[in-house]
Design an enzyme around this catalytic site. Structure first.
Site, PDB file in Angstrom:
ATOM      1  N   ARG A 119     -29.079  60.153 -17.638  1.00 35.38           N
ATOM      2  CA  ARG A 119     -28.847  61.536 -17.263  1.00 35.38           C
ATOM      3  C   ARG A 119     -28.225  62.288 -18.451  1.00 35.38           C
ATOM      4  NH1 ARG A 119     -30.328  65.328 -13.528  1.00 35.38           N
ATOM      5  NH2 ARG A 119     -28.599  66.314 -12.478  1.00 35.38           N
ATOM      6  N   THR A 394     -39.670  68.246 -11.450  1.00 34.28           N
ATOM      7  CA  THR A 394     -39.144  66.989 -11.976  1.00 34.28           C
ATOM      8  C   THR A 394     -40.364  66.117 -11.822  1.00 34.28           C
ATOM      9  OG1 THR A 394     -36.905  67.452 -11.277  1.00 34.28           O
ATOM     10  CG2 THR A 394     -37.489  65.137 -11.352  1.00 34.28           C
ATOM     11  N   SER A 465     -26.931  64.607  -9.572  1.00 37.40           N
ATOM     12  CA  SER A 465     -28.381  64.715  -9.396  1.00 37.40           C
ATOM     13  C   SER A 465     -28.761  64.354  -7.971  1.00 37.40           C
ATOM     14  CB  SER A 465     -29.068  63.741 -10.362  1.00 37.40           C
ATOM     15  OG  SER A 465     -30.449  63.695 -10.109  1.00 37.40           O
ATOM     16  N   GLY A 486     -38.222  67.712  -6.661  1.00 37.97           N
ATOM     17  CA  GLY A 486     -37.991  68.696  -5.597  1.00 37.97           C
ATOM     18  C   GLY A 486     -36.541  69.084  -5.406  1.00 37.97           C
TER      19      GLY A 486
HETATM   20  O1  DON Z   1     -31.365  66.066 -10.900  1.00 36.61           O
HETATM   21  C1  DON Z   1     -31.640  66.858 -10.014  1.00 36.61           C
HETATM   22  O2  DON Z   1     -31.336  66.680  -8.849  1.00 36.61           O
HETATM   23  C2  DON Z   1     -32.437  68.100 -10.356  1.00 36.61           C
HETATM   24  N1  DON Z   1     -32.191  68.478 -11.712  1.00 36.61           N
HETATM   25  C3  DON Z   1     -33.865  67.820 -10.107  1.00 36.61           C
HETATM   26  C4  DON Z   1     -34.728  69.024 -10.360  1.00 36.61           C
HETATM   27  C5  DON Z   1     -36.002  68.964  -9.661  1.00 36.61           C
HETATM   28  O3  DON Z   1     -36.288  68.060  -8.929  1.00 36.61           O
HETATM   29  C6  DON Z   1     -36.899  70.086  -9.876  1.00 36.61           C
HETATM   30  N2  DON Z   1     -38.150  69.773  -9.277  1.00 36.61           N
HETATM   31  N3  DON Z   1     -38.919  69.818  -8.592  1.00 36.61           N
END
Ligand code: DON
Length: 585
Positions: A119, A394, A465, A486
């Site tokens: 991360r 993501t 996260s 998501g």
């Molecule tokens: O780490 C996380 O929870 C977020 N940065 C994830 C971002 C994300 O899933 C965007 N996508 N669809």
């Protein structure tokens, strides 16, 4: 019983072909599929393969193919995962990355589980109030679109650490395909070409980004045209030759620091040189006799998935039925409690004492569900529904090799195309992960998530996260590898895939493609994909659930590229909501 709605005839033909012509999971409901006749889906983009040896399911067919090629060449699941991730950085630039971070959960054929946390970290000069204006208000633009929005990238260090510990192929071999695709280009899929256009308003102002995502004459790439990324190829080559020094020191590091200087960002040479991925103790839970292994903090995903399953275990979801109001009510109520816990108790464990034992205990889960009755409870304040403000991405992929080694891998630069800022000369996008911190207690981030002290910004800290790469297993007979993008919906998407398989007996393809719903405590609303029947939503309304939003047809929740190995047969599914690829042999 399978009660999927709106499938297309094409999909029906494929399902019937598969159930009659291939070996599938033991729980596939062959007779039901045939007996029900016309079962249709609203999703037709992804694909499913049923194979005997090894497979990859990801958001990019080229990436899945590269991962499988690594295994055909003698590599294991980790070689394949690292190869897939490097290729995703080239072929799926909105989320695949060198400039972001991610998590991997690895299960060996002996059943040992490891997790790698790469991360992003807050730069050393980050401050708690860096995204607040003089009046103390959160400035989303600064947290999401500026050079300040980037955490210190962890992906390259994580991929190399994974490869060093578990890989059997040479380092050059797991990066070669990515270099080739960046240098020689690949035919741009239509959905990615459309993304470049839809991000035009952001990209057009940033010279370094414009040079990557537009043609030399300034026009848009068309679907099918060759998309080359020479600077990215050069960066990948440096990593291939020098390992982490090819990114965290030397030329790449200098380019990142120069980019920071140009835009007032904070990442320094020392931040880069100091970056280390972490091997962490996996989260482990048990659900109806299955082992659930997932990502520990700084992800909230693993803790919440086990906490949610613990809360649901006392109920017979199978008996209550798939997508019935009573079973969905229980899931929503459990989600309300789990996300409330997330907001208060979860953050980077290196900085905040996360009460893991309690959150993961079945006793605590029983206490949390004591007040769940026949009617909906409230989330205190009723707020407007959180419909996504922008396309955000993501990406999750799943891998299994011929020995049964499994990898669940989720990676991100947070928003689609991250901060939108390409490092001049290095050809990759920087993340905007700093927005995952709680910039101001009680103020929602881009996913409507709130937090407090546990997830406040501190130098060197990792932002909380929701990414939930997860492996559910029962010995080596049953291995389910799943996860999703998501934002806040990652955890509920992962939950639904698991429940669909374990409680509702769906095979991999149906479990992934079934319509989804999402609740996250605050805002107090439930979102439903269009495939969920209005009648069920009306019943939930009558039970006291409020702010029920049916998403438009094109708005989907998650992208759960998943694999199920059941008694020697592997089913790999790339989520039908998106244009990914499942490949195997
Ligand atoms: O780490 C996380 O929870 C977020 N940065 C994830 C971002 C994300 O899933 C965007 N996508 N669809």
């Amino acid at each position: 019983m399978i009660r999927l709605q709106n499938r297309t005839i094409g999909f029906l033909a494929r399902s019937i072909f598969e159930v009659t012509h291939s070996r599938t999971t033991g729980r596939r409901f062959i007779s039901l599929v045939l007996a029900f006749g016309v079962i249709t889906t609203m999703f037709t983009l992804g694909n499913t393969v049923v194979v005997e040896n090894a497979a990859v399911a990801s958001r990019s067919m080229l990436a899945s193919e590269a991962g499988v090629a690594a295994m055909r060449a003698g590599g294991n699941a980790v070689d394949a995962a690292v190869t897939t991730a490097f290729v995703l950085a080239v072929t799926y630039p909105s989320a695949g990355n060198l400039g972001g971070g991610g998590f991997a959960v690895i299960r060996t054929p002996e059943g040992d589980v490891f997790t790698n946390d790469h991360r992003e970290r807050a730069p050393n000069n980050a401050t708690e109030d860096m995204f607040l204006d003089e009046a103390g208000e959160y400035v989303a633009e600064r947290a999401l679109r500026s050079h300040l929005s980037s955490g210190v990238p962890g992906s390259v260090a994580g991929l190399l650490a994974l490869h060093e510990r578990f890989g059997v192929l040479p380092r050059e071999a797991v990066i070669a395909r990515a270099i080739e695709l960046a240098r020689d280009g690949f035919e741009l899929p239509a959905d990615i070409a459309r993304q470049f256009v839809s991000h035009h308003e952001r990209f057009k102002h940033i010279d370094s980004t414009r040079r990557v995502f537009y043609k030399a004459d300034g026009s848009f790439y068309q679907a099918g045209e060759l998309f080359k990324q020479p600077d990215l190829a050069a960066t990948l080559s440096r990593v291939s030759e020098k390992g982490r020094d090819g990114f965290y020191t030397g030329e790449t590091a200098e380019l990142i620091v120069a980019e920071m200087a140009r835009g007032g960002g904070l990442i320094s040479k020392k931040d880069l040189a100091d970056y280390e991925p972490a091997w962490r103790e996996p989260i482990h839970g048990r659900y109806r006799g299955f082992d659930v292994h997932s990502m520990p903090p700084p992800s909230s995903g693993g803790v919440l998935i086990v906490h949610l399953l613990n809360m649901l275990e006392p109920f017979d979801l199978s008996e209550l039925g798939f997508h019935t109001a009573p079973s969905m009510h229980l899931m929503i109520e459990s989600e309300r409690r789990a996300y409330a816990d997330r907001a208060v108790h979860l953050g980077d464990p290196d900085f905040y004492p996360v009460p893991l034992d309690t959150l993961l205990s079945k006793r605590y889960a029983l206490r949390r569900i004591e007040d769940i009755g026949a009617r909906a409870t409230t989330s205190d304040d009723v707020e407007a529904g959180a419909v996504p403000r922008e396309p955000f991405e993501t990406t999750h992929f799943s891998v299994i090799d011929a020995d049964g080694m499994a990898v669940a891998f989720t990676t991100t630069i947070n928003g689609g195309y991250g901060s939108g800022i390409v490092v001049e000369g290095a050809g990759f996008l920087l993340n905007n992960e700093m927005d995952d911190f709680s910039a101001k207690p009680g103020t929602p981030n881009m996913f409507g998530l709130i937090g407090g002290e546990a997830n406040a910004i501190e130098p060197g800290k990792r932002m909380l996260s929701s990414m939930t790469p997860t492996i559910v297993s029962k010995g080596n007979d049953f291995i389910l590898i799943t996860g999703s993008p998501g934002g806040s919906t990652i955890i509920t998407t992962t939950l639904q895939v698991i429940v669909n398989v374990i409680d509702h007996g769906f095979d991999m393809e149906d479990a992934v493609n079934a319509p989804r719903f999402h609740h996250q405590w605050r805002p107090n609303s439930v979102r439903f994909e269009a495939g969920i029947k209005q009648k069920v939503i009306d019943e939930l309304d009558a039970m006291g659930h409020v702010n029920l939003y049916r998403l438009p047809e094109q708005a989907v929740i998650g992208d759960a590229n998943s694999i199920l190995k059941y008694r020697g047969s592997i089913t790999a599914t790339s989520d039908g909501r998106n244009n990914g690829g499942a490949v195997g042999f």
